[in-house]
Design a protein around this motif. Structure first.
Motif, short mmCIF file in Angstrom:
data_model
loop_
_atom_site.label_atom_id
_atom_site.label_comp_id
_atom_site.label_asym_id
_atom_site.label_seq_id
_atom_site.Cartn_x
_atom_site.Cartn_y
_atom_site.Cartn_z
N ASP A 63 35.84 42.43 29.95
CA ASP A 63 34.70 41.77 30.56
C ASP A 63 34.31 42.39 31.89
O ASP A 63 35.54 42.65 32.60
N VAL A 64 33.12 42.51 32.28
CA VAL A 64 32.93 43.02 33.68
C VAL A 64 32.33 41.65 34.57
O VAL A 64 30.96 41.86 34.95
N GLN A 65 32.93 40.54 34.60
CA GLN A 65 32.69 39.49 35.30
C GLN A 65 33.76 38.71 35.61
O GLN A 65 34.71 39.02 34.85
N LEU A 66 33.69 38.03 36.65
CA LEU A 66 34.73 37.32 36.95
C LEU A 66 34.52 35.83 36.77
O LEU A 66 33.30 35.13 37.17
N GLU A 67 35.28 35.10 36.24
CA GLU A 67 35.36 33.57 35.93
C GLU A 67 36.16 32.83 36.41
O GLU A 67 37.38 33.14 36.25
N ARG A 92 51.54 27.91 41.58
CA ARG A 92 52.32 28.34 40.67
C ARG A 92 51.24 28.96 39.51
O ARG A 92 51.75 29.82 38.98
N ASP A 93 50.26 28.19 39.36
CA ASP A 93 49.29 28.94 38.10
C ASP A 93 47.87 29.38 38.64
O ASP A 93 47.46 29.79 37.95
N TYR A 94 47.81 28.90 40.01
CA TYR A 94 46.13 29.33 40.33
C TYR A 94 46.10 29.99 41.68
O TYR A 94 46.94 29.80 42.43
N ARG A 95 45.10 30.74 42.00
CA ARG A 95 44.90 31.49 43.24
C ARG A 95 43.57 31.00 43.62
O ARG A 95 42.72 30.62 42.57
N THR A 96 43.15 31.12 45.00
CA THR A 96 41.94 31.12 45.41
C THR A 96 41.24 32.38 45.33
O THR A 96 41.65 33.35 46.11
N LEU A 115 45.38 35.92 35.31
CA LEU A 115 44.33 36.85 34.98
C LEU A 115 44.49 38.41 35.42
O LEU A 115 45.25 38.57 36.66
N THR A 116 44.51 39.14 34.29
CA THR A 116 44.57 40.31 34.34
C THR A 116 43.42 41.43 34.58
O THR A 116 42.51 41.38 33.92
N LEU A 125 45.77 54.22 32.96
CA LEU A 125 45.38 52.93 32.96
C LEU A 125 46.18 51.95 33.82
O LEU A 125 47.44 51.89 33.60
N TYR A 126 45.71 51.31 34.71
CA TYR A 126 46.18 50.43 35.82
C TYR A 126 45.91 49.18 35.25
O TYR A 126 44.87 48.73 34.98
N GLN A 127 47.03 48.26 35.33
CA GLN A 127 46.61 46.84 35.16
C GLN A 127 47.49 46.08 36.29
O GLN A 127 48.71 46.48 36.42
N ILE A 128 46.81 44.98 36.62
CA ILE A 128 47.49 44.10 37.68
C ILE A 128 47.14 42.54 37.51
O ILE A 128 45.73 42.54 37.04
N ARG A 129 47.98 41.99 37.87
CA ARG A 129 47.67 40.26 37.68
C ARG A 129 47.13 39.76 38.99
O ARG A 129 47.46 40.32 40.00
N ALA A 130 46.22 38.68 38.96
CA ALA A 130 45.60 38.12 40.21
C ALA A 130 46.58 37.66 40.97
O ALA A 130 46.33 37.96 42.17
N ARG A 131 47.76 37.17 40.48
CA ARG A 131 48.71 36.56 41.54
C ARG A 131 49.37 37.94 42.44
O ARG A 131 50.06 37.41 43.46
N ASP A 132 49.14 39.11 42.14
CA ASP A 132 49.73 40.28 42.84
C ASP A 132 48.61 40.87 43.71
O ASP A 132 49.01 41.75 44.19
N LEU A 133 47.45 40.38 43.39
CA LEU A 133 46.44 40.94 44.18
C LEU A 133 46.07 40.50 45.67
O LEU A 133 46.14 39.04 45.89
N GLN A 134 45.62 41.28 46.55
CA GLN A 134 45.38 40.81 47.94
C GLN A 134 43.61 40.85 48.13
O GLN A 134 43.19 39.99 48.42
#
Length: 140
Positions: A63-67, A92-96, A115-116, A125-134
């Motif tokens: 998908d090309v949208q953030l939900e 533990r489960d969520y980020r802002t 969320l990946t 192909l690169y993949q990263i989860r939201a918990r690891d993003l700045q």
């Protein structure tokens, strides 16, 4: 009779393995293509360690949208409207996700840590989860 059913089961299993449905999700998530999403968005992803990765075809499970959650509701924002996303507020489960829109507005969403995000780099192909993003900076 039992042998006939067993033989049919083997045939069905073999057909499933050699068809696209049997590709075990290589490049696909839930029927959506993470390698070739509908629209090609370019972005620079920065992880919590400050490592920056430039990629094309950015998507979330095809998908090309953030939900995410906004109050008691859910909001979907198309990538075409996003300038930048900053991630914070570890739990533990969520980020802002603070989303800066191209029109100058800013919106905060609560998103799952799992969320990946996927993107194509020059080497794969690169993949990263939201918990690891700045942050994610979208190219114009």
């Amino acid at each position: 009779m039992m042998r006939r059913w067993l033989a049919m089961a083997w045939v069905v299993a073999a057909l499933w393995l050699v068809t696209p449905g049997g590709s075990f999700g290589m490049g696909m998530t839930g029927g959506r293509d993470v390698i070739n999403p509908a629209i090609d968005f370019k972005a620079t992803l920065t992880d919590k360690d400050g490592v920056k990765v430039g990629c094309d075809r950015l998507n979330i499970g095809g998908d090309v949208q953030l939900e995410g959650d906004m109050g008691r509701g859910r909001l979907r924002i198309g990538f075409e409207n996003i300038r930048r996303i900053d991630f914070g507020g570890d739990s533990r489960d969520y980020r802002t996700a603070t989303v800066q829109l191209k029109n100058g507005q800013s919106v905060s969403l609560k998103i799952r840590n799992s969320l990946t995000f996927y993107g194509q780099t020059t080497v794969g192909l690169y993949q990263i989860r939201a918990r690891d993003l700045q942050s994610i900076d979208f190219s114009s």
